[in-house]
Every structure is written in structure tokens, then in C-alpha cells.
Write a protein that holds these residues in place. Structure first.
Motif, PDB file in Angstrom:
ATOM      1  N   ALA A 136       0.800  -1.166  -0.140  1.00 25.69           N
ATOM      2  CA  ALA A 136      -0.003   0.052   0.007  1.00 25.69           C
ATOM      3  C   ALA A 136       0.842   1.471   0.074  1.00 25.69           C
ATOM      4  O   ALA A 136       0.787   2.500  -0.599  1.00 25.69           O
ATOM      5  CB  ALA A 136      -0.854  -0.015   1.247  1.00 25.69           C
ATOM      6  N   HIS A 137       2.017   1.217   0.899  1.00 25.03           N
ATOM      7  CA  HIS A 137       2.836   2.299   0.779  1.00 25.03           C
ATOM      8  C   HIS A 137       3.413   2.584  -0.592  1.00 25.03           C
ATOM      9  O   HIS A 137       3.512   3.661  -1.138  1.00 25.03           O
ATOM     10  CB  HIS A 137       3.900   2.240   1.886  1.00 25.03           C
ATOM     11  CG  HIS A 137       4.772   3.327   2.302  1.00 25.03           C
ATOM     12  ND1 HIS A 137       5.763   3.173   3.313  1.00 25.03           N
ATOM     13  CD2 HIS A 137       4.845   4.474   1.894  1.00 25.03           C
ATOM     14  CE1 HIS A 137       6.288   4.289   3.456  1.00 25.03           C
ATOM     15  NE2 HIS A 137       5.687   5.389   2.743  1.00 25.03           N
ATOM     16  N   MET A 138       4.003   1.487  -1.381  1.00 27.80           N
ATOM     17  CA  MET A 138       4.465   1.902  -2.538  1.00 27.80           C
ATOM     18  C   MET A 138       3.479   2.256  -3.550  1.00 27.80           C
ATOM     19  O   MET A 138       3.829   3.153  -4.410  1.00 27.80           O
ATOM     20  CB  MET A 138       5.030   0.310  -3.017  1.00 27.80           C
ATOM     21  CG  MET A 138       6.245  -0.273  -2.432  1.00 27.80           C
ATOM     22  SD  MET A 138       7.668   0.741  -2.574  1.00 27.80           S
ATOM     23  CE  MET A 138       8.291  -0.080  -4.248  1.00 27.80           C
ATOM     24  N   ARG A 139       2.063   2.019  -3.466  1.00 30.14           N
ATOM     25  CA  ARG A 139       1.307   2.382  -4.375  1.00 30.14           C
ATOM     26  C   ARG A 139       1.041   3.977  -3.996  1.00 30.14           C
ATOM     27  O   ARG A 139       0.850   4.819  -5.106  1.00 30.14           O
ATOM     28  CB  ARG A 139      -0.140   1.795  -4.123  1.00 30.14           C
ATOM     29  CG  ARG A 139      -0.152   0.426  -4.766  1.00 30.14           C
ATOM     30  CD  ARG A 139      -1.421  -0.012  -4.993  1.00 30.14           C
ATOM     31  NE  ARG A 139      -1.477  -1.274  -5.812  1.00 30.14           N
ATOM     32  CZ  ARG A 139      -1.545  -2.743  -4.843  1.00 30.14           C
ATOM     33  NH1 ARG A 139      -1.571  -2.573  -3.638  1.00 30.14           N
ATOM     34  NH2 ARG A 139      -1.426  -3.782  -5.735  1.00 30.14           N
ATOM     35  N   ARG A 140       1.015   4.399  -2.931  1.00 31.29           N
ATOM     36  CA  ARG A 140       0.813   5.790  -2.375  1.00 31.29           C
ATOM     37  C   ARG A 140       2.096   6.844  -2.831  1.00 31.29           C
ATOM     38  O   ARG A 140       1.744   7.751  -3.694  1.00 31.29           O
ATOM     39  CB  ARG A 140       0.871   5.941  -0.971  1.00 31.29           C
ATOM     40  CG  ARG A 140      -0.645   5.460  -0.434  1.00 31.29           C
ATOM     41  CD  ARG A 140      -0.488   5.935   1.047  1.00 31.29           C
ATOM     42  NE  ARG A 140       0.464   5.723   1.984  1.00 31.29           N
ATOM     43  CZ  ARG A 140       0.573   4.696   2.868  1.00 31.29           C
ATOM     44  NH1 ARG A 140      -0.298   3.594   2.556  1.00 31.29           N
ATOM     45  NH2 ARG A 140       1.571   4.481   3.458  1.00 31.29           N
ATOM     46  N   LEU A 141       3.192   6.299  -2.846  1.00 31.07           N
ATOM     47  CA  LEU A 141       4.258   6.805  -3.331  1.00 31.07           C
ATOM     48  C   LEU A 141       4.333   7.054  -4.870  1.00 31.07           C
ATOM     49  O   LEU A 141       4.659   8.020  -5.377  1.00 31.07           O
ATOM     50  CB  LEU A 141       5.683   6.005  -3.019  1.00 31.07           C
ATOM     51  CG  LEU A 141       6.048   6.068  -1.520  1.00 31.07           C
ATOM     52  CD1 LEU A 141       7.196   5.070  -1.228  1.00 31.07           C
ATOM     53  CD2 LEU A 141       6.101   7.274  -0.865  1.00 31.07           C
ATOM     54  N   HIS A 142       3.840   6.032  -5.485  1.00 26.40           N
ATOM     55  CA  HIS A 142       3.692   5.870  -6.933  1.00 26.40           C
ATOM     56  C   HIS A 142       2.606   6.967  -7.390  1.00 26.40           C
ATOM     57  O   HIS A 142       2.756   7.875  -8.267  1.00 26.40           O
ATOM     58  CB  HIS A 142       3.258   4.752  -7.601  1.00 26.40           C
ATOM     59  CG  HIS A 142       2.871   4.647  -8.966  1.00 26.40           C
ATOM     60  ND1 HIS A 142       1.600   4.567  -9.386  1.00 26.40           N
ATOM     61  CD2 HIS A 142       3.625   4.497 -10.084  1.00 26.40           C
ATOM     62  CE1 HIS A 142       1.840   4.525 -10.757  1.00 26.40           C
ATOM     63  NE2 HIS A 142       2.981   4.781 -11.208  1.00 26.40           N
ATOM     64  N   GLU A 143       1.490   6.934  -6.798  1.00 27.43           N
ATOM     65  CA  GLU A 143       0.248   7.878  -7.080  1.00 27.43           C
ATOM     66  C   GLU A 143       0.818   9.531  -7.096  1.00 27.43           C
ATOM     67  O   GLU A 143       0.282   9.968  -7.907  1.00 27.43           O
ATOM     68  CB  GLU A 143      -0.794   7.644  -6.241  1.00 27.43           C
ATOM     69  CG  GLU A 143      -1.434   6.330  -6.714  1.00 27.43           C
ATOM     70  CD  GLU A 143      -2.385   5.579  -5.430  1.00 27.43           C
ATOM     71  OE1 GLU A 143      -2.711   6.457  -4.357  1.00 27.43           O
ATOM     72  OE2 GLU A 143      -2.905   4.407  -5.697  1.00 27.43           O
TER      73      GLU A 143
END
Length: 361
Positions: A253-260
Motif C-alpha cells: 500500500a505504501h509503494m502504491r501511495r508513493l507512486h500515485e
């Protein structure tokens, strides 16, 4: 590769973002703006200094060090894309032999990555504990070309998320030692929580920097700490997140937030005055030759085209202490059909690559 001949590059020579000349000559492998006597081979178009990939790994693939034939292929791919100066941001392979090859890009090495034990990709780094950090930084500072590369954060399996790798005191001592030896220090950082300690400890650059926030951006700007966003690599985060979802849902979930928020992060950094440079992170899991794609990503993030160009040309060379299209400089330049300031996508199709005064191909 052709032998050294006198070249006449005419059309528009982009000496700087605003400084444009009509022509230059290459004599004995070096740039001159004084017309020489005799015949010259003419090349027409828009000329830029050889492009810079400030985060690239020659000698490395997804599994670790590669052989010389593979390293050569990587370097040739970068060269043919117009990248004539590489800051190799960590490699376990010895690529010094490339320095003797006049047909391959120039490389500024950061030595081998320095990571915490079992906190990085296997076969990439020296994996050590904090008490050994100063000694290993000193070792890589002596081996490299003025840079050292730390792994600042990585997945902490016990916490199930990204976490800082080094205590504050260890990085302060290590960065001080690198600076004493005349080397600059950069660090791989995806997340938020390692950044303040690294910057306040005196680090010179952060790779990826996806964890920048409104709290840390002013600190970077105040200290003049550069970032190399590697947006073509950040594009892989959703795939990585999907692969780790079952075992590490918090990390995923953290990686997705950083990407977004990646484009907003880079634009906010640029707007705050943080120096931003082009790097592709080629050589791990990414292919080489992506410099044009990374410049286009910076533009997509909202950085003006001329500034995105500078991040791989004039500004990047100045940051790394290497000349551009100056009188007497070694002739490393790329010629394009049209003005790359008007449309950076032109970078994807070099018309001519000139390395050390020789026309490639």
C-alpha cells in the motif's frame, strides 16, 4: 567508429539554455568556435552536449554483476541513445576497462552499494552493520570517482514496510568521512522516514526521493541537496506492489501511495528550488537507453522543458564537474533534427552522436 576528422557542426548549437551559436568545429577531438583551415565534414542540426544519465548501472542486471560482454552492450545502448556521461550509482562489477575504450561513454562511479545486512537486493551491495559503515564508506570513496552510494531505506520484514536502514550517528560519521576523502554521498530512498537524518547529516543527493513531503522539501532546498527521481523506475511500483501484496500488505500500500503522488512530489521539489537531475536506474531490472523517456517524464511532472533538458545536459554536467560545449572541451555532443527545447521527445531520435570527437556509426 570513424577516425578523427575535422567536423563542422552547423545549424543551432545549444551551448546553454539561452546561449545558441550557429556553428562549431571539432579539431583533434576537441571543440573550437574558431574556423580551421582546410576541409571539414559537415553535420547539420541542433546540437546538445552529450546527455547525462545520473543514475545508471553498467555492469549490473537483476541478479548482480554481469560479464564484460553484457556490460559493453549496456554501455553501447546508452551511447546510441545519446548518453555520453554516466554516473554509475552502484555496481558490484569492475568496469574500469571501459575507461580505455574510446567508443564507450564516460563513467563516474560510485563504487559498490553499501546496504544493511539482508536489507537490499541480493548480490548487489556490501551488506554490513552500522558499526562498519564508516570503514566501508572510506573504502568505496577511495575506489570510486568522487561518489559513494548508500541504501538509505528498504523493506523491513519485521515491520512489514519500508524502514530506514541506518541510525543517525552512523550516517553522520560516514558522510563526514566521505567528505574528508573528497567524495560526495548519495542514497537510495523510497520512503519518508530516512530523509531528515540523511540531509541533516550532510548528504549531497537522494536517489528516487519518492518520500519527500511538505516537511522535508524545505530542508532539501535549504541545504541544496539534489534529487534524481528516476521516474521511469518509479513507474514499476504498482507491479512490485502487486507482487508483494500477500506477504507485505503495508509495504504494498505504501509503494502504491508513493507512486500515485510521484509527479506532485517532483514538481513540488522543483518549485521549491531543489536541484533535479535525470537518471533512469537502468541496469537493475530496467533496460538501458531510457534517457529520453526520463526527460519526458520530468516534463510530464510539470518541469519546464528547458529545465528538464538542463537536468540531462548543461546543468547535469556542471553538477558532475564535467564540461559541455566549451572551447577546448573534448567533443561529446549529440545532434538532433529539431529543437529539443520545443519538444523533448526529439531526444529519442539522435541524428548523430559524436563521442571524443568521433562520429558514431
Amino acid at each position: 567508429m570513424s577516425d578523427h576528422v575535422v567536423l563542422h557542426v552547423k545549424g543551432r548549437v545549444l551551448v546553454g539554455p539561452e546561449e545558441v551559436r550557429d556553428e562549431l568545429w571539432v579539431v583533434g577531438g576537441r571543440i573550437t568556435y574558431r574556423r580551421p583551415a582546410g576541409e571539414a565534414r559537415t553535420i547539420e542540426g541542433w546540437a546538445l552536449p552529450g546527455l547525462v544519465d545520473a543514475h545508471c548501472h553498467v555492469g549490473l542486471d537483476a541478479h548482480g554483476a554481469v560479464d564484460e560482454a553484457t556490460s559493453e552492450k549496456q554501455a553501447l545502448t546508452d551511447r546510441d541513445a545519446g548518453t555520453l556521461l554516466i554516473r554509475d550509482a552502484g555496481s558490484p562489477a569492475d568496469t574500469r576497462w571501459i575507461d580505455d575504450r574510446e567508443d564507450l561513454p564516460k563513467i563516474i562511479r560510485a563504487g559498490r552499494h553499501i546496504a544493511r545486512t539482508r536489507r537490499y537486493i541480493r548480490n548487489y551491495a556490501h551488506e554490513i552493520e552500522p558499526e562498519d559503515l564508516v570503514a566501508y564508506v572510506a573504502r568505496e570513496a577511495r575506489r570510486g570517482d568522487g561518489w559513494v552510494k548508500l541504501v538509505g531505506d528498504w523493506l523491513d520484514r519485521e515491520a512489514g514496510d519500508l524502514g530506514a536502514c541506518w541510525p543517525r550517528g552512523a550516517v553522520e560519521a560516514a558522510i563526514a568521512e566521505a567528505h574528508r576523502l573528497g567524495a560526495r554521498v548519495t542514497a537510495h530512498c523510497f520512503a519518508e522516514d530516512s530523509l531528515r537524518d540523511l540531509v541533516e547529516a550532510g548528504i549531497d543527493c537522494i536517489e528516487h526521493a519518492t518520500g519527500l513531503t511538505d516537511e522535508t522539501i524545505p530542508l532539501f532546498a535549504e541545504r541544496g541537496v539534489a534529487i534524481v527521481p528516476t521516474l521511469v523506475n518509479i513507474a514499476t511500483f504498482p507491479r512490485l506492489a502487486a507482487g508483494g501484496e500477500g506477504k507485505f500488505p503495508r509495504w504494498s500500500a505504501h509503494m502504491r501511495r508513493l507512486h500515485e503522488r510521484r509527479y506532485d512530489t517532483v514538481r513540488s521539489a522543483y518549485d521549491a528550488g531543489i536541484p533535479v537531475y535525470v537518471g533512469t536506474d537502468a541496469g537493475g531490472s530496467l533496460p538501458h537507453g531510457l534517457v529520453a523517456a526520463e526527460v519526458a517524464e520530468l516534463v510530464k511532472a510539470g518541469i519546464p522543458a528547458v529545465e528538464a533538458l538542463s537536468a540531462t545536459a548543461w546543468g547535469a554536467r556542471r553538477w558532475l564537474g564535467r564540461p559541455g560545449l566549451e572551447e577546448g572541451a573534448e567533443a561529446d555532443l549529440v545532434v538532433y533534427e529539431a529543437d529539443p527545447r520545443a519538444d523533448v521527445r526529439v531526444l529519442a531520435a539522435p541524428r548523430r552522436v559524436i563521442l571524443r570527437g568521433r562520429v558514431i556509426g
